[in-house]
Design a protein around this motif. Structure first.
Motif, PDB file in Angstrom:
ATOM      1  N   HIS A 187      -1.485   5.630  -3.421  1.00  0.00           N
ATOM      2  CA  HIS A 187      -1.183   6.045  -2.052  1.00  0.00           C
ATOM      3  C   HIS A 187      -0.184   7.193  -2.058  1.00  0.00           C
ATOM      4  CE1 HIS A 187       1.425   5.926   1.561  1.00  0.00           C
ATOM      5  NE2 HIS A 187       0.257   5.965   2.168  1.00  0.00           N
ATOM      6  N   ARG A 188       0.822   7.111  -2.891  1.00  0.00           N
ATOM      7  CA  ARG A 188       1.835   8.177  -2.959  1.00  0.00           C
ATOM      8  C   ARG A 188       1.195   9.506  -3.374  1.00  0.00           C
ATOM      9  NH1 ARG A 188       6.908   6.730  -2.135  1.00  0.00           N
ATOM     10  NH2 ARG A 188       7.455   4.529  -2.230  1.00  0.00           N
ATOM     11  N   LYS A 189       0.285   9.446  -4.347  1.00  0.00           N
ATOM     12  CA  LYS A 189      -0.417  10.654  -4.800  1.00  0.00           C
ATOM     13  C   LYS A 189      -1.269  11.225  -3.668  1.00  0.00           C
ATOM     14  CE  LYS A 189      -3.738  12.256  -8.194  1.00  0.00           C
ATOM     15  NZ  LYS A 189      -5.043  11.863  -8.650  1.00  0.00           N
TER      16      LYS A 189
ATOM     17  N   GLY B 293      -0.923  10.676  -0.440  1.00  0.00           N
ATOM     18  CA  GLY B 293      -0.037  11.137   0.623  1.00  0.00           C
ATOM     19  C   GLY B 293       0.471  12.544   0.371  1.00  0.00           C
ATOM     20  N   ALA B 294       0.836  12.830  -0.875  1.00  0.00           N
ATOM     21  CA  ALA B 294       1.298  14.172  -1.228  1.00  0.00           C
ATOM     22  C   ALA B 294       0.178  15.190  -1.032  1.00  0.00           C
ATOM     23  CB  ALA B 294       1.803  14.189  -2.667  1.00  0.00           C
ATOM     24  N   ARG B 295      -1.037  14.795  -1.351  1.00  0.00           N
ATOM     25  CA  ARG B 295      -2.184  15.691  -1.180  1.00  0.00           C
ATOM     26  C   ARG B 295      -2.461  15.936   0.305  1.00  0.00           C
ATOM     27  NH1 ARG B 295      -8.255  14.696  -3.654  1.00  0.00           N
ATOM     28  NH2 ARG B 295      -9.027  16.782  -3.206  1.00  0.00           N
TER      29      ARG B 295
ATOM     30  N   TYR C  20       0.844  -1.202   0.000  1.00  0.00           N
ATOM     31  CA  TYR C  20       0.000   0.000   0.000  1.00  0.00           C
ATOM     32  C   TYR C  20       0.878   1.251   0.000  1.00  0.00           C
ATOM     33  CZ  TYR C  20      -2.826   3.617   2.419  1.00  0.00           C
ATOM     34  OH  TYR C  20      -3.432   4.782   2.816  1.00  0.00           O
ATOM     35  N   GLN C  21       1.904   1.255   0.842  1.00  0.00           N
ATOM     36  CA  GLN C  21       2.772   2.428   0.937  1.00  0.00           C
ATOM     37  C   GLN C  21       3.503   2.692  -0.376  1.00  0.00           C
ATOM     38  OE1 GLN C  21       4.917   1.135   4.431  1.00  0.00           O
ATOM     39  NE2 GLN C  21       3.644   2.403   5.756  1.00  0.00           N
ATOM     40  N   ASP C  22       3.796   1.657  -1.136  1.00  0.00           N
ATOM     41  CA  ASP C  22       4.496   1.802  -2.413  1.00  0.00           C
ATOM     42  C   ASP C  22       3.560   2.053  -3.591  1.00  0.00           C
ATOM     43  OD1 ASP C  22       6.977   1.452  -1.238  1.00  0.00           O
ATOM     44  OD2 ASP C  22       7.001  -0.711  -1.573  1.00  0.00           O
ATOM     45  N   HIS C  23       2.250   1.884  -3.392  1.00  0.00           N
ATOM     46  CA  HIS C  23       1.295   2.004  -4.491  1.00  0.00           C
ATOM     47  C   HIS C  23       1.220   3.457  -4.977  1.00  0.00           C
ATOM     48  CE1 HIS C  23      -2.482   1.780  -6.713  1.00  0.00           C
ATOM     49  NE2 HIS C  23      -2.288   0.471  -6.734  1.00  0.00           N
ATOM     50  N   PRO C  24       1.199   3.683  -6.297  1.00  0.00           N
ATOM     51  CA  PRO C  24       1.144   5.058  -6.827  1.00  0.00           C
ATOM     52  C   PRO C  24      -0.061   5.863  -6.336  1.00  0.00           C
ATOM     53  CG  PRO C  24       1.579   3.480  -8.589  1.00  0.00           C
ATOM     54  CD  PRO C  24       1.301   2.691  -7.351  1.00  0.00           C
TER      55      PRO C  24
END
Length: 107
Positions: A77-79, A81-83, A71-75
């Motif tokens: 989630h990354r998007k 997280g940045a938001r 989950y932490q590596d999923h794109p």
């Protein structure tokens, strides 16, 4: 099971409609990551009133640590997280994360 707990101090000028949109984006991740069991999100309704500004949060339950790592590596989630960081008071300082192993029967 691993319960991923995230508390957020959103910027005070962030409209509730934007918070709802962020949580909609979060829930859109459900079904995209193997081992992600469920997500719950919302605004605190605690009668204790000791949130210390962390008025919104979510939990995500994972089958194991490997699923949480995926989950932490999923794109998506990354998007997201940045938001979250962009809309939290002080950026990353406005977010708390706590990962809690939960054994059967504790859920």
């Amino acid at each position: 099971m691993i319960r991923h707990i995230v508390l957020i101090r959103f910027n005070p000028d962030l409209p509730e409609a934007e918070v709802a949109d962020i949580f909609d984006e979060l829930h859109a991740i459900e079904g995209k990551v193997a081992g992600l069991m469920n997500i719950r999100s919302g605004r605190s309704e605690s009668p204790e009133k000791i949130e210390r500004g962390y008025m919104h949060g979510f939990t995500a339950d994972f089958t194991d640590w490997a699923a949480l790592a995926a989950y932490q590596d999923h794109p998506a989630h990354r998007k997201l997280g940045a938001r979250l960081v962009a809309n939290a008071v002080g950026g990353l300082d406005g977010i708390l994360v706590f990962d809690l192993p939960v054994t059967a029967g504790e859920g």
